[in-house]
Design an enzyme around this catalytic site. Structure first.
Site, PDB file in Angstrom:
ATOM      1  N   ASP A  98     -52.471  -1.843  35.388  1.00  0.00           N
ATOM      2  CA  ASP A  98     -52.293  -0.512  35.654  1.00  0.00           C
ATOM      3  C   ASP A  98     -50.922  -0.182  36.417  1.00  0.00           C
ATOM      4  O   ASP A  98     -50.657  -0.762  37.328  1.00  0.00           O
ATOM      5  CB  ASP A  98     -53.552   0.056  36.466  1.00  0.00           C
ATOM      6  N   HIS A 100     -50.213   3.081  37.462  1.00  0.00           N
ATOM      7  CA  HIS A 100     -50.278   4.385  37.978  1.00  0.00           C
ATOM      8  C   HIS A 100     -50.152   4.465  39.611  1.00  0.00           C
ATOM      9  O   HIS A 100     -50.952   3.283  40.380  1.00  0.00           O
ATOM     10  CB  HIS A 100     -51.494   5.267  37.717  1.00  0.00           C
ATOM     11  N   SER A 151     -59.349  -0.224  34.235  1.00  0.00           N
ATOM     12  CA  SER A 151     -59.109  -0.442  35.782  1.00  0.00           C
ATOM     13  C   SER A 151     -60.309  -0.760  36.674  1.00  0.00           C
ATOM     14  O   SER A 151     -60.303  -1.323  37.429  1.00  0.00           O
ATOM     15  CB  SER A 151     -58.003   0.421  36.311  1.00  0.00           C
TER      16      SER A 151
END
Ligand code: B1M
Length: 213
Positions: A98, A100, A151
């Site tokens: 991930d 982000h 996630s």
């Protein structure tokens, strides 16, 4: 457009023209965190919706992320800070797979402004990297962030690997793909220490403070 609508619009359009002037105006009305959680998040949610509808491409979403990051950087010096002795050390990471990191970096700002020493391990952090950092840094807490549905599952795997490595420090989890139910039913049973779900960065600080008391 009202000031609030303009702020959301900068994020949606990925444009910084006039952004700082409007943020300055917003600071006369709102606390910095309310600007982020209010109009800027409204814009980000709209970006997510448009992206989901294939009306935006990744490059455009990246521009929106840049606006959000620039806004947070501008607002950061205006946030409340407490001058306490260090309340503890927290390792922060976005989980494996991930990228982000806006939410995680917001958590870092809030925790470090409120007396915590934060070691930010960045994005795509694999369990073995996290475990090595736990051994080296001896944190009081580990914070995991993730926004993708996969996630949430990665957090379960991370908790299992940490347990296998005999780590029991409290884990704070957060991010759009998670819920308290998933945390309680799926992550917590795979770990020996406490696992706490934070709905936003401020709630993350509250939970960290509760654990400390
Ligand atoms: Co992506 N993305 N993205 N993206 N992106 C989402 C998450 C998505 C919901 C958009 C959508 O389709 N509607 C969707 C996920 C779908 C899913 O899994 N169900 C998605 C997708 C699909 C993808 C890609 C796969 C797209 C692609 O490549 N085809 C790709 C993934 C790459 C990867 O990770 N391997 C991708 C890429 C990107 C960009 C790089 C373009 C960019 C990120 C830039 C960056 O972070 N540096 C991006 C963005 C910006 C988004 C949206 C639009 C906004 C996320 C954001 O920054 N929000 C997002 C849609 C949405 O969320 N509405 C979306 C603002 C931020 C402040 O909020 O991070 O939620 P957030 O943090 C909150 C809370 O969640 C909480 O506190 C914060 C508020 O105070 N919190 C914590 C978060 N972590 C915490 C940790 C804590 C405590 C609280 O304690 C430790």
């Amino acid at each position: 457009l009202t000031l609030e609508e303009r702020l959301a619009r900068y994020v949606v359009e990925g444009s910084k023209d006039g952004l700082l002037e409007d943020l300055e105006k917003a600071l006369q009305k709102y606390a910095p965190l309310d600007i982020i959680n209010g109009p800027l998040m409204t814009g980000m949610d709209e970006v997510g919706r448009l992206f989901n509808d294939n009306q935006l491409i990744v490059a455009e979403v990246l521009q929106s992320a840049e606006v959000m990051k620039a806004s947070v950087a501008f607002l950061e010096p205006h946030m409340e800070k407490t001058d306490t002795d260090t309340k503890g050390k927290i390792l922060l990471a976005t989980v494996k797979g991930d990228v982000h990191d806006i939410g995680k970096n917001l958590v870092e700002i809030i925790l470090s402004n409120n007396g915590y020493e934060v070691v930010n391990l960045g994005i795509k952090v694999a369990p073995e990297q996290l475990i090595a950092a736990c051994r080296e840094e001896q944190p009081d807490m580990v914070g995991l962030s993730g926004l993708l549905v996969k996630s949430a599952q990665q957090m379960v795997l991370t908790a299992q690997d940490m347990r296998a490595a005999n780590i029991e420090v409290p884990i704070l989890v957060g991010g759009a793909a998670l819920t308290r139910k998933f945390t309680d039913n799926r992550i917590a049973p795979e770990y020996d220490g406490p696992v706490l779900y934070a709905k936003d960065a401020m709630n993350g600080l509250e939970l960290a403070n509760q654990l400390r008391d």
